[in-house]
Design a protein around this motif. Structure first.
Motif, PDB file in Angstrom:
ATOM      1  N   UNK A 159      -1.200 -10.979 -21.367  1.00 16.77           N
ATOM      2  CA  UNK A 159      -0.601 -12.271 -21.694  1.00 16.77           C
ATOM      3  C   UNK A 159      -1.358 -13.391 -20.984  1.00 16.77           C
ATOM      4  N   UNK A 160      -1.682 -13.177 -19.725  1.00 18.39           N
ATOM      5  CA  UNK A 160      -2.398 -14.195 -18.965  1.00 18.39           C
ATOM      6  C   UNK A 160      -3.820 -14.393 -19.483  1.00 18.39           C
ATOM      7  N   UNK A 161      -4.489 -13.298 -19.828  1.00 19.97           N
ATOM      8  CA  UNK A 161      -5.841 -13.410 -20.381  1.00 19.97           C
ATOM      9  C   UNK A 161      -5.807 -14.265 -21.642  1.00 19.97           C
ATOM     10  N   UNK A 162      -4.877 -13.967 -22.527  1.00 18.40           N
ATOM     11  CA  UNK A 162      -4.773 -14.684 -23.786  1.00 18.40           C
ATOM     12  C   UNK A 162      -4.303 -16.121 -23.565  1.00 18.40           C
ATOM     13  N   UNK A 163      -3.279 -16.305 -22.764  1.00 14.63           N
ATOM     14  CA  UNK A 163      -2.723 -17.633 -22.532  1.00 14.63           C
ATOM     15  C   UNK A 163      -3.719 -18.576 -21.879  1.00 14.63           C
ATOM     16  N   UNK A 164      -4.443 -18.095 -20.887  1.00 17.20           N
ATOM     17  CA  UNK A 164      -5.419 -18.953 -20.204  1.00 17.20           C
ATOM     18  C   UNK A 164      -6.591 -19.263 -21.130  1.00 17.20           C
ATOM     19  N   UNK A 165      -6.957 -18.304 -21.951  1.00 19.87           N
ATOM     20  CA  UNK A 165      -8.016 -18.571 -22.938  1.00 19.87           C
ATOM     21  C   UNK A 165      -7.580 -19.699 -23.887  1.00 19.87           C
ATOM     22  N   UNK A 166      -6.336 -19.630 -24.351  1.00 13.92           N
ATOM     23  CA  UNK A 166      -5.810 -20.669 -25.243  1.00 13.92           C
ATOM     24  C   UNK A 166      -5.702 -22.013 -24.515  1.00 13.92           C
ATOM     25  N   UNK A 167      -5.281 -21.980 -23.259  1.00 16.02           N
ATOM     26  CA  UNK A 167      -5.186 -23.197 -22.458  1.00 16.02           C
ATOM     27  C   UNK A 167      -6.572 -23.821 -22.257  1.00 16.02           C
ATOM     28  N   UNK A 168      -7.578 -22.990 -21.965  1.00 14.60           N
ATOM     29  CA  UNK A 168      -8.950 -23.479 -21.788  1.00 14.60           C
ATOM     30  C   UNK A 168      -9.457 -24.127 -23.072  1.00 14.60           C
ATOM     31  N   UNK A 169      -9.160 -23.502 -24.203  1.00 11.93           N
ATOM     32  CA  UNK A 169      -9.584 -24.070 -25.486  1.00 11.93           C
ATOM     33  C   UNK A 169      -8.854 -25.388 -25.766  1.00 11.93           C
ATOM     34  N   UNK A 170      -7.578 -25.460 -25.400  1.00 11.91           N
ATOM     35  CA  UNK A 170      -6.818 -26.699 -25.582  1.00 11.91           C
ATOM     36  C   UNK A 170      -7.410 -27.810 -24.718  1.00 11.91           C
TER      37      UNK A 170
END
Length: 192
Positions: free
Chosen positions: A138-149
């Motif tokens: 969840x953290x890997x995916x969430x932080x990736x999405x946050x970085x892209x945002x």
């Protein structure tokens, strides 16, 4: 040589009858044992490679694989996504706002886990929607999405938080999306 190739060789040399079957039996069991040993070697090699990479990036890990804390995973993923460590603290505030630290939190919209990653993003991150309940994934995916945002918003934190919360198409379209950055920033103050 795999089992199919062994069978072909046995047929080619006309080993038939009981002797051929016995030979094939021992060969196939030997291949299974070799395959199992190769898988064990590959797993050990993978762990050693990950350990080496983590140590190269400055993470203090032992050769014994132990679960990382949420903060350690956040720090690692922030670094991997080439963000300032300060964004790790902000992502921790996102977790507090989204799930209150509950790994099994599920929203009405079917966002899941610590960072409330929407189930439609699971495949994008290479996971099943069920795997979003696993903290590290969840953290890997969430932080990736946050970085892209953040990158999409040209590092405008307020806009990036709105994108993280509702996606690019829904920025400022709802009261909840407009209020979201302030909610995260309040959580950030509570963390200090």
């Amino acid at each position: 040589m795999n089992i199919k190739e062994m069978k072909r060789v046995l047929k080619k040399y006309a080993l038939t009858g009981g002797l051929g079957l016995i030979a094939l039996h021992f060969i196939s069991h030997g291949m299974v044992a070799i395959e199992s040993d190769l898988k064990d070697f590959a797993r050990a090699n993978y762990k050693a490679t990950i350990l080496h990479q983590a140590q190269r990036l400055g993470f203090n890990l032992s050769a014994k694989v132990t679960p990382l804390t949420i903060n350690e995973i956040i720090a690692r993923e922030i670094k991997i996504n080439e963000l300032s460590p300060a964004y790790g603290i902000i992502y921790r505030a996102i977790i507090e706002q989204e799930s209150g630290g509950n790994s099994y939190a599920t929203s009405k919209a079917d966002a899941r886990g610590l960072g409330q990653v929407h189930h439609t993003n699971a495949g994008y991150c290479g996971y099943s929607k069920q795997e979003l309940y696993e903290d590290e994934k969840n953290l890997i995916c969430g932080i990736r999405l946050f970085a892209e945002a953040l990158k999409e918003a040209n590092f405008d934190l307020v806009k990036a938080l709105k994108i993280y919360n509702g996606g690019s198409a829904r920025v400022d379209k709802s009261e909840e999306n407009r209020a979201y950055p302030n909610m995260v920033l309040r959580r950030l103050k509570e963390l200090r």
